[in-house]
Design an enzyme around this catalytic site. Sequence first.
Site, mmCIF file in Angstrom:
data_model
loop_
_atom_site.group_PDB
_atom_site.id
_atom_site.type_symbol
_atom_site.label_atom_id
_atom_site.label_comp_id
_atom_site.label_asym_id
_atom_site.label_seq_id
_atom_site.Cartn_x
_atom_site.Cartn_y
_atom_site.Cartn_z
ATOM 1 N N SER A 38 -4.795 35.232 -91.710
ATOM 2 C CA SER A 38 -3.463 35.124 -92.311
ATOM 3 C C SER A 38 -3.505 34.768 -93.794
ATOM 4 C CB SER A 38 -2.630 34.081 -91.562
ATOM 5 O OG SER A 38 -3.299 32.830 -91.525
ATOM 6 N N GLY A 75 -4.165 35.161 -87.544
ATOM 7 C CA GLY A 75 -4.727 34.616 -86.318
ATOM 8 C C GLY A 75 -6.124 35.101 -85.995
ATOM 9 N N ASN A 104 -9.723 30.163 -88.428
ATOM 10 C CA ASN A 104 -9.124 30.015 -87.097
ATOM 11 C C ASN A 104 -10.138 29.536 -86.063
ATOM 12 O OD1 ASN A 104 -6.310 30.776 -87.509
ATOM 13 N ND2 ASN A 104 -7.141 32.781 -88.059
ATOM 14 N N ASP A 185 4.698 25.095 -92.912
ATOM 15 C CA ASP A 185 3.724 24.811 -91.857
ATOM 16 C C ASP A 185 2.505 24.041 -92.378
ATOM 17 O OD1 ASP A 185 2.264 26.690 -93.273
ATOM 18 O OD2 ASP A 185 2.326 28.219 -91.717
ATOM 19 N N HIS A 188 -0.330 27.591 -94.718
ATOM 20 C CA HIS A 188 -0.366 28.837 -95.472
ATOM 21 C C HIS A 188 0.191 28.652 -96.876
ATOM 22 C CE1 HIS A 188 -0.367 30.123 -91.204
ATOM 23 N NE2 HIS A 188 -1.276 30.978 -91.665
#
Length: 212
Positions: A38, A75, A104, A185, A188
Amino acid sequence: MLNMFKRLSGKSLAALLLLSAAASAYSAPKTVLVLGDSLSAEYGLSRGTGWVALAEQKLKQNNIDAVVVNASVSGETTSGGRSRLPALLTKYKPDLVVIELGANDGLRGLPVAAALANLRAMNEEAAKADAKVMLIGMRMPPNYGRDYADKFFAMYGTLSKDIKAPLVPFMLDGVADKPQLFQADRLHPLAEAHPIILANIWPTLQKTIKAK
């Protein structure tokens, strides 16, 4: 022109054709395949504002003839990248594969050894396709434990030395310690952070693509 070719000997004509083919290969644009998660897939951003798009713009500004294919998926893990890479190599025939994966794996607490094995396998696949690999590293937050975080970060340096691949040690250098540069979040980066990310990546990318 036809008469000229008739006057050439077989050896001279073959040499001329080889030179012509070499010149065409040299002038062909290079293909850069970015295989990331991402952080490279413009998650939560407007299209064209992530570091990959900015890198393509900068390549053009510097008169470097290259096509950038962004095959990043939000992801994505090193395992996912490993499974997708062979088809991408066949489809795009890249000169350079930029691997930005591992975050991840780390966030899920997956074994570092498994991530390392996947990255190593991706390099082997790229080598079979005559593509060079460039690695982009990542760090884990301290709350994942010092031992795990240190092993995770060292993974990229170890692999870089083993396979002799150029490495950007930490793509979020100058960003990770600035909460105001992140989306809600807190994982990011905002669009404003991506020029900083590119500044971390660009010197290695420019040198590597010119050398290929």
